[in-house]
Write an enzyme that holds these catalytic residues in place. Structure first.
Site, PDB file in Angstrom:
ATOM      1  CD1 TRP A  10      51.938 -24.214  -5.707  1.00 16.70           C
ATOM      2  CD2 TRP A  10      51.611 -22.589  -3.928  1.00 16.70           C
ATOM      3  NE1 TRP A  10      52.003 -25.282  -4.579  1.00 16.70           N
ATOM      4  CE2 TRP A  10      52.210 -23.521  -3.355  1.00 16.70           C
ATOM      5  CE3 TRP A  10      51.558 -21.010  -3.142  1.00 16.70           C
ATOM      6  CZ2 TRP A  10      52.094 -23.773  -2.523  1.00 16.70           C
ATOM      7  CZ3 TRP A  10      51.599 -21.277  -2.094  1.00 16.70           C
ATOM      8  CH2 TRP A  10      52.274 -22.659  -1.736  1.00 16.70           C
ATOM      9  CD  GLU A  99      49.729 -22.224 -18.035  1.00 18.14           C
ATOM     10  OE1 GLU A  99      49.709 -21.803 -16.930  1.00 18.14           O
ATOM     11  OE2 GLU A  99      48.567 -23.504 -17.859  1.00 18.14           O
ATOM     12  CD  GLU A 169      55.399 -28.174 -17.929  1.00 19.27           C
ATOM     13  OE1 GLU A 169      55.131 -28.268 -16.882  1.00 19.27           O
ATOM     14  OE2 GLU A 169      54.985 -26.574 -17.930  1.00 19.27           O
ATOM     15  N   GLY A 234      51.321 -28.651 -11.388  1.00 21.77           N
ATOM     16  CA  GLY A 234      50.770 -27.957 -11.623  1.00 21.77           C
ATOM     17  C   GLY A 234      49.518 -28.249 -10.741  1.00 21.77           C
ATOM     18  N   GLY A 235      48.378 -28.540 -10.961  1.00 16.36           N
ATOM     19  CA  GLY A 235      47.482 -29.135 -10.785  1.00 16.36           C
ATOM     20  C   GLY A 235      47.303 -29.312  -9.134  1.00 16.36           C
TER      21      GLY A 235
HETATM   22  P1  PGA Z   1      49.525 -29.173 -14.428  1.00 21.89           P
HETATM   23  O1  PGA Z   1      50.087 -28.423 -15.170  1.00 21.89           O
HETATM   24  O2  PGA Z   1      50.201 -30.052 -14.004  1.00 21.89           O
HETATM   25  O3  PGA Z   1      48.198 -28.524 -13.885  1.00 21.89           O
HETATM   26  O4  PGA Z   1      49.369 -30.110 -15.604  1.00 21.89           O
HETATM   27  C1  PGA Z   1      51.804 -28.442 -15.295  1.00 21.89           C
HETATM   28  C2  PGA Z   1      52.213 -27.321 -15.361  1.00 21.89           C
HETATM   29  O5  PGA Z   1      51.857 -26.233 -16.137  1.00 21.89           O
HETATM   30  O6  PGA Z   1      53.489 -26.693 -15.302  1.00 21.89           O
END
Ligand code: PGA
Length: 250
Positions: A10, A99, A169, A234-235
């Site tokens: 999230w 991140e 990723e 994520g999103g």
């Molecule tokens: P995303 O993010 O699905 O929004 O691209 C994936 C993540 O950062 O784990």
């Protein structure tokens, strides 16, 4: 055999009301058609972990954290330890997300310490690796990802493979709406698995998830690849109906 896992990241989104509404929608979605993966994992922001744990059991989901401290306890203002996460009801923790690496300066050394803390507390780590766009374009993707694994797992015991999940990723695919193609994902997942095998891990039993702009529309093609064991989302995980559809795409 390795487990099929779909995990929601999230990131820094959500609230108490969001959790309530999300789980109402998720349970309704399961009543229409249940998830087809072995484990659904939700990783909310740390302060929302107790509210998610309170409803996770009835919704059949497991709970993970997005980050943890590199230390067990002590004078580390603002940090949350692995033991605290386990005590709060987490079974998983995301470690080394791009991140965290890029925006918060997490080094391989810090990631190694976090993996050790998670293991000591009995948490399963979802270790994130992935190349930058420039690295992909210069043909270095496999080398970069393999090196990230070797650095992060330098002191992670080979007999603790059941407490390890890898998320591939590609950084250029995160939050950009541009997912890797199913074939590119498969090629990199094979690199991940071969690296794990080479390091002495039971690579055939370790789940390797794909992350980076996974949507319901793209999930099925990605998850159909032989070395793709699910996703870190994520999103699209912020929409319970969309996330439920992704959990049915395996
Ligand atoms: P995303 O993010 O699905 O929004 O691209 C994936 C993540 O950062 O784990």
């Amino acid at each position: 055999m390795r487990r099929k896992i779909v995990a929601a990241n999230w990131k820094m989104h959500g609230s108490g009301i969001f959790v309530r509404e999300y789980f109402e929608q998720l349970e309704q979605a399961w009543r229409q058609a249940p998830a087809t993966c072995d484990d659904v994992v939700i990783c909310p922001p740390a302060v929302l972990i107790p509210s998610v744990v309170a409803v996770a059991g009835s919704a059949g989901v497991r709970v993970g954290a997005q980050n943890l401290a590199a230390q067990a306890q002590g004078a580390f203002t603002g940090e949350v330890s692995a033991g605290m996460l386990a005590d709060a009801g987490c079974q998983y923790v995301i470690v080394g997300h791009s991140e965290r690496r890029q925006l918060f300066g997490e080094t391989d050394g810090v990631i190694r310490e976090k993996l050790a803390q998670a293991l000591a507390a009995g948490l399963t780590s979802i270790l994130c690796v992935g190349e930058l766009l420039s690295e992909r374009e210069s043909g270095a993707a496999s080398r970069v990802v393999s090196a990230q694994l070797r650095e992060a797992l330098l002191s992670f015991p080979v007999n603790a493979g059941e407490r390890l999940v890898i998320a591939y990723e590609p950084v250029w695919a995160i939050g950009t709406g541009r997912s890797a193609s199913a074939q590119d994902a498969q090629d990199m997942h094979r690199v991940v698995r071969e690296t794990l095998r080479d390091m002495g891990y039971p690579a055939g039993q370790i789940s390797v998830l794909y992350g980076g702009s996974v949507k319901a529309a793209s999930a099925e093609g990605l998850f159909a690849q032989p070395d793709v064991d699910g996703g870190l989302v994520g999103g699209a995980s912020l929409d319970a109906v969309e996330f439920a559809a992704i959990c049915r795409s395996i």
